[in-house]
Design an enzyme around this catalytic site. Structure first.
Site, PDB file in Angstrom:
ATOM      1  CE  LYS A  97       3.420  -6.131   4.120  1.00 25.86           C
ATOM      2  NZ  LYS A  97       2.922  -4.823   4.880  1.00 25.86           N
ATOM      3  CD  GLU A 126       7.653  -0.092   7.730  1.00 26.32           C
ATOM      4  OE1 GLU A 126       6.847  -0.653   7.471  1.00 26.32           O
ATOM      5  OE2 GLU A 126       7.654   1.212   7.312  1.00 26.32           O
ATOM      6  CG  ASP A 169      -0.196   0.020   2.488  1.00 23.57           C
ATOM      7  OD1 ASP A 169       0.963  -0.206   2.433  1.00 23.57           O
ATOM      8  OD2 ASP A 169      -1.126   0.186   3.739  1.00 23.57           O
ATOM      9  CB  SER A 170       4.618   1.661  -0.104  1.00 23.25           C
ATOM     10  OG  SER A 170       4.791   0.650  -1.089  1.00 23.25           O
ATOM     11  CG  ASP A 225       0.846  -3.840   2.311  1.00 24.42           C
ATOM     12  OD1 ASP A 225       1.093  -4.961   2.996  1.00 24.42           O
ATOM     13  OD2 ASP A 225       1.287  -2.908   2.231  1.00 24.42           O
ATOM     14  CD  GLU A 266       0.323  -1.271   8.269  1.00 19.55           C
ATOM     15  OE1 GLU A 266      -0.003  -0.365   9.134  1.00 19.55           O
ATOM     16  OE2 GLU A 266       0.831  -0.837   6.919  1.00 19.55           O
TER      17      GLU A 266
HETATM   18  N1  LIG Z   1       8.769   5.491  -0.435  1.00 23.37           N
HETATM   19  C1  LIG Z   1       8.272   4.830   0.712  1.00 23.37           C
HETATM   20  N2  LIG Z   1       9.086   4.135   1.340  1.00 23.37           N
HETATM   21  C2  LIG Z   1       8.722   3.585   2.588  1.00 23.37           C
HETATM   22  O1  LIG Z   1       9.547   2.760   3.151  1.00 23.37           O
HETATM   23  C3  LIG Z   1       7.426   3.729   3.001  1.00 23.37           C
HETATM   24  C4  LIG Z   1       6.735   4.455   2.155  1.00 23.37           C
HETATM   25  N3  LIG Z   1       6.888   5.014   1.180  1.00 23.37           N
HETATM   26  N4  LIG Z   1       5.304   4.723   2.607  1.00 23.37           N
HETATM   27  C5  LIG Z   1       4.733   4.177   3.696  1.00 23.37           C
HETATM   28  C6  LIG Z   1       5.727   3.845   4.627  1.00 23.37           C
HETATM   29  C7  LIG Z   1       6.158   5.176   5.416  1.00 23.37           C
HETATM   30  N5  LIG Z   1       7.653   4.758   5.840  1.00 23.37           N
HETATM   31  C8  LIG Z   1       8.343   5.451   6.758  1.00 23.37           C
HETATM   32  C9  LIG Z   1       8.684   6.861   6.521  1.00 23.37           C
HETATM   33  C10 LIG Z   1       9.637   7.493   7.041  1.00 23.37           C
HETATM   34  C11 LIG Z   1      10.541   6.796   7.897  1.00 23.37           C
HETATM   35  C12 LIG Z   1      11.560   7.780   8.338  1.00 23.37           C
HETATM   36  O2  LIG Z   1      11.697   8.918   8.283  1.00 23.37           O
HETATM   37  N6  LIG Z   1      12.367   7.106   9.518  1.00 23.37           N
HETATM   38  C13 LIG Z   1      13.677   7.753  10.297  1.00 23.37           C
HETATM   39  C14 LIG Z   1      13.508   7.189  11.603  1.00 23.37           C
HETATM   40  C15 LIG Z   1      12.851   7.993  12.444  1.00 23.37           C
HETATM   41  C16 LIG Z   1      13.356   7.594  13.884  1.00 23.37           C
HETATM   42  O3  LIG Z   1      14.484   7.720  14.117  1.00 23.37           O
HETATM   43  O4  LIG Z   1      12.398   7.194  14.743  1.00 23.37           O
HETATM   44  C17 LIG Z   1      14.839   7.326   9.323  1.00 23.37           C
HETATM   45  O5  LIG Z   1      15.642   8.258   9.512  1.00 23.37           O
HETATM   46  O6  LIG Z   1      14.725   6.425   8.615  1.00 23.37           O
HETATM   47  C18 LIG Z   1      10.242   5.581   8.240  1.00 23.37           C
HETATM   48  C19 LIG Z   1       9.412   4.927   7.471  1.00 23.37           C
HETATM   49  C20 LIG Z   1       7.875   3.477   5.213  1.00 23.37           C
HETATM   50  N7  LIG Z   1       6.992   3.110   4.162  1.00 23.37           N
HETATM   51  C1  LIG Z   2       7.242  -1.375   3.387  1.00 25.70           C
HETATM   52  C2  LIG Z   2       6.481  -2.571   3.123  1.00 25.70           C
HETATM   53  C3  LIG Z   2       6.648  -3.300   4.169  1.00 25.70           C
HETATM   54  C4  LIG Z   2       5.032  -2.187   3.132  1.00 25.70           C
HETATM   55  O1  LIG Z   2       4.307  -2.514   3.657  1.00 25.70           O
HETATM   56  C5  LIG Z   2       4.747  -1.406   1.616  1.00 25.70           C
HETATM   57  O2  LIG Z   2       5.594  -1.292   0.894  1.00 25.70           O
HETATM   58  O3  LIG Z   2       3.465  -1.180   1.632  1.00 25.70           O
HETATM   59 MG   LIG Z   3       2.463  -1.428   3.494  1.00 24.15          MG
END
Ligand SMILES: Nc1nc(=O)c2c([nH]1)NC[C@@H]1CN(c3ccc(C(=O)N[C@@H](CCC(=O)O)C(=O)O)cc3)CN21
Ligand SMILES: CC(C)C(=O)C(=O)O
Ligand SMILES: [Mg+2]
Length: 264
Positions: free
Chosen positions: A112, A181, A44-45, A83, A114
């Site tokens: 999948k 994740e 669903d990303s 998803d 959540e």
């Molecule tokens: N392009 C894309 N990639 C993804 O992995 C993703 C999506 N979209 N859309 C749905 C979710 C959103 N996701 C995300 C988005 C941002 C972070 C993020 O900014 N993480 C920080 C860590 C924050 C912390 O330290 O607690 C990082 O630095 O990676 C993580 C997962 C994972 N999923």
């Molecule tokens: C990041 C993965 C695990 C996901 O759920 C998605 O792409 O939607």
């Molecule tokens: Mg997903």
């Protein structure tokens, strides 16, 4: 050879990493399939990377059914995992079954969902009725509004203990895979050694049974700043197929994720 749930369990037992990528269309499915990617996740990303939304919440079941059909057409050997989108399964186990059945009819081999231990009952309901389930714990993007942002989960002892209990409850309920994740590597390692099913990590370190990334991220297509757990495999590759092969090789060689991609 067709990838099945049994293939994934055998790989995990033999210490061979499972390779997963998100996939949204038939052409990418064909490239990934030929590159030996084990599991294609219709994530669903797609709400963020295809549709330009700022979360996964607007994605509908009809949209997931459509993309699952496209991916299934391109996949010869890979297992297709789809998803369940926000709002299509949380209401009741009956609602979850009806939604999951549509994804299976569109060509998914597994769905999948959540959530933690509270989704165990739904998981069992689906599995008993013929639908394999991948559990998704840790950072669960569909709960971004209650989590207060996209943050690493399981950093306190209390949260870590709860996530370990969640993983156990979902595996006991019949989940075929547990996806984690954005969790500290040490916690992901503990979950992996505790549950009897393969675990898949994204931002969960090396001590898991397999890895997944959003394909756009690993091809270097992301607006704004790169998340910590992402590596751009297009850098140094001479084609998209080459980048996808480099990712699969790096996961199997355990050179991805490296220290810089891992939360502690
Ligand atoms: N392009 C894309 N990639 C993804 O992995 C993703 C999506 N979209 N859309 C749905 C979710 C959103 N996701 C995300 C988005 C941002 C972070 C993020 O900014 N993480 C920080 C860590 C924050 C912390 O330290 O607690 C990082 O630095 O990676 C993580 C997962 C994972 N999923
Ligand atoms: C990041 C993965 C695990 C996901 O759920 C998605 O792409 O939607
Ligand atoms: Mg997903």
């Amino acid at each position: 050879m067709k990838v099945t749930v049994n293939t994934l369990h055998k790989k995990a037992r033999d210490g061979e990493k499972v390779v997963m990528l998100t996939c949204y269309d038939a052409s990418f499915a064909q490239v990934m399939d030929e590159a030996g990617v084990d599991v294609l996740l219709v994530g669903d990303s797609l709400g963020t990377v295809l549709q330009g939304a700022d979360s996964t919440l607007p994605v509908t079941l009809d949209e997931m059914v459509y993309h699952t059909r496209l991916v299934a057409r391109g996949a010869k050997n890979a297992l297709v995992l789809a998803d369940l989108p926000f709002g299509s399964y949380q209401e009741s186990r009956e609602q979850a079954f009806a939604s999951a059945a549509r994804l299976m009819q569109a060509g998914a081999h597994m769905v999948k969902l959540e959530g933690g231990a509270y989704m165990a009952e739904t998981t069992r309901f689906l599995v008993e009725r013929g639908i394999p389930v991948c559990a998704h714990i840790g950072l669960t993007p569909q709960s971004v509004n209650t989590m207060g942002g996209y943050r690493v989960q399981g950093k306190t002892d209390e949260d870590a203990a709860r996530l370990l209990d969640d993983a156990k409850a979902l595996a006991d309920a019949g989940a075929s895979l547990v996806l984690m994740e954005c969790m500290p590597a040490e916690l992901a390692r503990r979950v992996t050694e505790t549950v009897s099913v393969p675990t898949i990590g994204i931002g969960a370190g090396l001590d898991v049974s397999g890895q997944v990334l959003v394909v756009y991220d690993m091809l270097g297509i992301y607006p704004g700043k790169k998340a910590k757990f992402v590596k751009d495999f297009m850098a140094g590759a001479d084609s998209i197929a080459g980048a996808i092969k480099a990712y699969a090789d790096a996961v199997r060689a355990k050179t991805f994720p490296a220290a810089e991609h891992i939360f502690s």
